[in-house]
Design an enzyme around this catalytic site. Structure first.
Site, mmCIF file in Angstrom:
data_model
loop_
_atom_site.group_PDB
_atom_site.id
_atom_site.type_symbol
_atom_site.label_atom_id
_atom_site.label_comp_id
_atom_site.label_asym_id
_atom_site.label_seq_id
_atom_site.Cartn_x
_atom_site.Cartn_y
_atom_site.Cartn_z
ATOM 1 N N SER A 106 -6.989 11.284 61.757
ATOM 2 C CA SER A 106 -8.017 10.612 62.559
ATOM 3 C C SER A 106 -8.778 11.623 63.424
ATOM 4 O O SER A 106 -9.369 12.560 62.885
ATOM 5 C CB SER A 106 -7.366 9.503 63.393
ATOM 6 N N HIS A 135 -6.225 1.521 59.181
ATOM 7 C CA HIS A 135 -6.261 2.845 59.809
ATOM 8 C C HIS A 135 -4.913 3.216 60.424
ATOM 9 O O HIS A 135 -4.605 4.402 60.562
ATOM 10 C CB HIS A 135 -7.351 2.886 60.877
ATOM 11 N N ASP A 184 -11.153 1.668 55.462
ATOM 12 C CA ASP A 184 -10.885 2.291 56.758
ATOM 13 C C ASP A 184 -12.230 2.779 57.300
ATOM 14 O O ASP A 184 -12.793 3.748 56.787
ATOM 15 C CB ASP A 184 -9.912 3.465 56.602
#
Length: 326
Positions: free
Chosen positions: A169, A290, A259
């Site tokens: 991320s 996610h 996502d």
């Protein structure tokens, strides 16, 4: 003209002047608030190239690991004071499913597994009162600086040590940005010493810039999708110039379909794409994908994203050279 009429006009004129003064004061306050908002939100720092040092020796200190693994956690999964060798800021941090198996499999002399401690926040820029968190720009800048720091320090001490970068991320954006600078020849370590770059849910994912693992996804990273958007503290920087450069053949990306961080609609801000982009928003609403890369399966053997990255990293470490000791 009667005195009453003149008095009425004077009162109206006085009220108008007071109203104008009030409007000016309010405008000044508004400008000051917006300026303060931008200053507090922060901006992305300009990268400072750190060219590799002089020629390498034939041996390095015995205290040096053969491989330096650098792990960058995602948003809300780290802190500046976290222990890089036993991170506990967030016990549910996704990257623990990569770092711990590697620590269990390899002695520190073979692979030093370092988890970058940084602020790892993403404040709401319109929260009132403010939510007290660092902006994405500030957090990302701090994470990039901390990642560069461990690479610079390790390479200075251990000029023959190889490197492996991985992140999730926001951490994938950071690790990917550092890898991009290395691949361009102006990063903290030489490109030939980097064994690989493994990114999960990269917000700057460009499908053409690296090898994609898992199910094909139609979209791109959110920062490509919203390229050019600048909200205070949140700068969408678009694709990485030059991609991963010399590291292209060693970079892998994992992104789960729907996502919104890594599978966002391409050029979402283009007017002709608004309808399609709007429809894709329905995929992201209340979609937990996610946060589920520890269970997201990427191949026919049932390997999850984190298992795949851990296994890929282990193979790179096993095949890495073992430098001589001085």
């Amino acid at each position: 003209m009667s005195l009453t009429g003149r008095g009425t006009r004077k009162k109206k004129s006085s009220l108008l002047r007071k109203l104008m003064v009030l409007i000016v004061i309010l405008l000044v306050i508004l400008v000051a608030v917006i300026a303060l908002w931008y200053l507090l939100a922060g901006r992305l720092p300009k990268p400072i190239p750190t060219p590799p040092g002089p020629e390498r020796p034939s041996a390095q200190p015995a205290s040096c690991p053969d491989v330096q693994v650098v792990v960058v956690p995602g948003t809300w999964e780290s802190s500046p004071t976290d222990d890089p060798y036993n991170p506990s800021a967030n016990p549910a941090s996704l990257m623990l499913n990569v770092s711990r198996p590697l620590q269990e499999q390899f002695e520190p002399s073979r692979a030093d597994v370092y988890t970058v401690p940084y602020v790892a926040q993403f404040s709401n820029p319109v929260a009132f009162p403010p939510d007290g968190q660092q902006s994405y720009n500030n957090s990302r800048g701090a994470g990039t600086a901390a990642t560069n720091d461990i690479l610079i320090r390790r390479h200075a001490e251990c000029p023959l040590t190889s490197f492996l970068l991985t992140g999730f991320s926001q951490g994938a954006v950071i690790a990917g940005d550092v890898a991009s600078s290395i691949g361009a020849g102006d990063g903290p370590v030489p490109a030939d010493l980097v064994l690989g770059v493994g990114l999960i849910a990269d917000g700057r994912r460009d499908p053409a810039a690296a090898t994609n693992v898992g199910q094909p996804v139609a979209g791109v990273g959110a920062e490509l999708s919203l390229a050019g958007l600048q909200i205070p503290g949140i700068t969408m920087t678009g694709p990485r110039p030059g991609g991963f450069g010399d590291l292209t053949d060693r970079a892998v990306e994992i992104c789960a379909p729907s996502d919104g961080i890594c599978d966002a609609p391409a050029q979402a801000l283009k007017p002709s794409n608004w309808i399609g982009s709007g429809l894709r928003l329905l995929e992201y609403n209340n979609n937990p994908v996610h946060a589920m890369y520890n269970s997201y399966v990427v191949d026919d053997s049932g390997t999850t994203a984190t298992q795949w990255i851990a296994g890929w990293a282990a193979e790179k470490i096993e095949a890495a050279p073992a430098p001589a000791h001085s």
